[in-house]
Scaffold this motif. Sequence first.
Motif, short mmCIF file in Angstrom:
data_model
loop_
_atom_site.label_atom_id
_atom_site.label_comp_id
_atom_site.label_asym_id
_atom_site.label_seq_id
_atom_site.Cartn_x
_atom_site.Cartn_y
_atom_site.Cartn_z
N ASN A 455 0.83 -1.21 0.00
CA ASN A 455 0.00 0.00 0.00
C ASN A 455 0.86 1.26 0.00
O ASN A 455 0.52 2.26 -0.64
N ASN A 456 1.97 1.22 0.70
CA ASN A 456 2.90 2.35 0.70
C ASN A 456 3.45 2.59 -0.70
O ASN A 456 3.53 3.72 -1.19
N GLY A 457 3.84 1.49 -1.37
CA GLY A 457 4.35 1.63 -2.72
C GLY A 457 3.29 2.12 -3.69
O GLY A 457 3.56 2.96 -4.56
N ILE A 458 2.06 1.62 -3.55
CA ILE A 458 0.98 2.06 -4.43
C ILE A 458 0.71 3.54 -4.24
O ILE A 458 0.51 4.29 -5.21
N ALA A 459 0.70 4.00 -2.99
CA ALA A 459 0.41 5.41 -2.71
C ALA A 459 1.47 6.33 -3.28
O ALA A 459 1.18 7.50 -3.62
N ASN A 460 2.70 5.87 -3.41
CA ASN A 460 3.80 6.70 -3.92
C ASN A 460 4.09 6.45 -5.40
O ASN A 460 5.02 7.06 -5.94
N ALA A 461 3.33 5.56 -6.02
CA ALA A 461 3.57 5.28 -7.44
C ALA A 461 3.12 6.46 -8.29
O ALA A 461 2.10 7.10 -8.02
N ARG A 462 3.84 6.71 -9.36
CA ARG A 462 3.55 7.84 -10.24
C ARG A 462 2.62 7.46 -11.39
O ARG A 462 2.08 8.34 -12.06
N HIS A 463 2.44 6.17 -11.64
CA HIS A 463 1.74 5.76 -12.84
C HIS A 463 0.46 5.01 -12.50
O HIS A 463 0.28 4.48 -11.39
N GLU A 464 -0.44 4.96 -13.51
CA GLU A 464 -1.73 4.30 -13.34
C GLU A 464 -1.60 2.78 -13.30
O GLU A 464 -2.34 2.10 -12.60
N LEU A 465 -0.66 2.24 -14.08
CA LEU A 465 -0.45 0.79 -14.11
C LEU A 465 0.62 0.42 -13.09
O LEU A 465 1.71 1.01 -13.09
N ILE A 466 0.29 -0.54 -12.24
CA ILE A 466 1.19 -0.92 -11.15
C ILE A 466 1.45 -2.42 -11.21
O ILE A 466 0.52 -3.22 -11.28
N PHE A 543 -1.86 -4.36 -11.92
CA PHE A 543 -3.14 -3.81 -11.50
C PHE A 543 -3.32 -2.40 -12.06
O PHE A 543 -2.36 -1.66 -12.27
N ARG A 544 -4.57 -2.05 -12.27
CA ARG A 544 -4.91 -0.65 -12.47
C ARG A 544 -5.07 0.02 -11.11
O ARG A 544 -5.62 -0.59 -10.17
N ARG A 545 -4.62 1.25 -11.02
CA ARG A 545 -4.79 1.97 -9.76
C ARG A 545 -6.27 2.11 -9.41
O ARG A 545 -6.67 1.91 -8.26
N ARG A 546 -7.11 2.41 -10.42
CA ARG A 546 -8.53 2.57 -10.14
C ARG A 546 -9.15 1.27 -9.62
O ARG A 546 -10.01 1.27 -8.75
#
Length: 745
Positions: A455-466, A543-546
């Motif tokens: 979750n920390n990495g997702i919150a700091n990711a710059r892109h929509e695709l993770i 994953f998509r961020r959305r």
Amino acid sequence: MSGGRPLKLPRPRGRRLVTLSKTPGSGAPGPRKPRASRLRRRVRLRTRTRMAFALATLLALVCALLLDGYLYAEIGNDARVHASRSYRSVPERLRNGGPVITFDREGKATEHSIPAKTVALTFDDGPDPRWTPEILAVLHKHRVPGTFFVLGQMVVRHPGLVRRMVAAGHEIGVHTFSHVDLSYQDKQRMNRELAQSQLALAGAAGVTSSLFRAPYASEVSALDDRTWPVQQHVGAKGYVSAFVDTDSEDWRRPPVKEIVQNATPRGTKGASVLFHDAGGNRARTVKALERYIHRMAARGYTFTTITGALDARSANHPAPAVRVWEGRTLIWAAQATQYALPVLIGMLGVVGFAVFGRLLLMLGLAWWHHRSRDRRRYTLVQEVHDPVSVVVPAYNEKECIAHTLNSLSASTHPIEILVVDDGSTDGTAEIVEAMGLPNVRVLRQPNAGKPAALNNGIANARHELIVMMDGDTVFEPTTIRELVRPFADPGVGAVAGNAKVGNRRRLIGAWQHIEYVMGFNLDRRMYDLLRCMPTIPGAIGAFRRRALLDAGGMSADTLAEDTDVTIALHRAGWRVVYQEHARAWTEAPGTLGQLWKQRYRWSYGTMQALWKHRRSLIDRGPSGRFGRVGMPLVVLFQIITPLFAPLIDLFTLYGVIFVDPVRSLAAWGALLLVQLLGAAYAFRLDRERYRALAVLPLQQIVYRQLMYLVLLHSCVTAATGALLPWQKLKRTGEVEAPRTPEAVR
């Protein structure tokens, strides 16, 4: 599709399932050390208790099968029956004497005859639930006593009939436990046959017997050099040996008239007469017995027992209380087994059908999946060029992290890499920073567990695709490009990649390699077509961020956060697909202990995730689709079928020992051949070398039983509602970034 919108994750609601001491993945910093130490000891004690319970359950099942088999034929049962031989060692007076032989303390044998106009009716091989009651009814009708030489294994199965015999005044004799020819057995086996028979009699009717008749023995004139030592050994133990004067030969099923004639002694001679109350259809024996009693009574004969004919006290004596309870325990265990075995056989049929059905379903859908991908492969549609954020959670990954980052740096797709150091104490973060790779960021946090790190990495990711991966996994240069292709479809919310075992050179790794290719990846092809993918592997998933926002992010409610979030994505209406061309090479556990820990966590976490999302069974729309299609398949194929699949091996062993070794092994071999063919097809789809399948037979014998124990352990843990901490596996770092897939094969 890019964007740096921060991810707002909801706070967990309800009871957390993983809230233990300060261990990797356990949550916030722990309390005082003494309390944490006590909690760890308590967890270890509970774990050992549950493991002992699981093993005890397995042992009880094995014992039930062995007991049932022993009641029909002892392990290694000898079916040989000796033919007559020379009789030099047999005293002539015995061979020409009466049908009863006794021995004194010095071992001297004495023969005894049945008095004139006296008949001792004897019945062998029972009690039988079909024919013994009819014979008892005939004897009761005419008020005639009989002597029943019973088999211990029959007594254990039908103790009520023995109680009826004793209550009616009949005499009971020992006919061994398993009807084996004692002339081929050593003294230990003879003693065991006698002792077990006495134990059965004590449990059934509270008596013991000093009367004995050896199987396949008839008249004393048949004693020879091979059977005489048996009689001497039995006589030395205090038994009275009973033979016969006349044999009705009802075992041949001749006409009733012939049975009566065979049993009739000459003139007015007394006789010990042989009938059978078991061992086949005894309808003619029952009719002949009725006629025989009328005939002999008309001739002035009286009927008595063997000891009654000798004017001696009864051969039946009250058994000691200890022996009575020991015998009752044996009978209760046997009765429980008799009730349980039909259930187990029924379950075996269901499991066999499920195993074959699952294999055929997987192969059929995998073939269709392969064909459909050939027609409309994502590689032939359009490429996705959007940049990707790769999140790598890391806790004490100093052995592997360099290989992981080097493989990512060779990616042919534009990426940023976020290494989330989850409170490592081995310098993992320092290793990453020292590498100086471009587009790599290190996020440090106190130890909070893998879901929190993701979750920390997702919150700091710059892109929509993770893309998420483990810190012990390496990618091929084209992996990320292949992995994100399905996102060309806007309805796809997540993609599962093709995880492969990188350390497959050793036996344990080779077993897991087969399991990954045949079990996991073949399963994913099936689930992909059915649109109910249950798990995106933690080693490789996109994953998509959305979609993650809709699913609530990575939850720490279960130990299988990958399965948890995958089901949540389904329930949120997103499609989850499988991309077999996106390969990741992961380090599988290298020891049995490490493998147990990993699979225990996986199976228990899967059960937690299914329970958490149980409402999907009654939901409507996409959530209900997974609940009605995906969840039953997961429960059936990943819990129920594997849990009971060892019944196949147990009943194979049962058949080899007690039934027909050739046919049992042939059936097991046929099943293995079917699995081998299925595995070969799975290897063909994944373009793997077939030589790895050489260890498949050993995998079925050893590895599958280990997985069964793990699953049983997990079921016991789930049933007791116990908590389980995250268990960090020891890594070696032997899996390096491959240049091509063939480089590690």
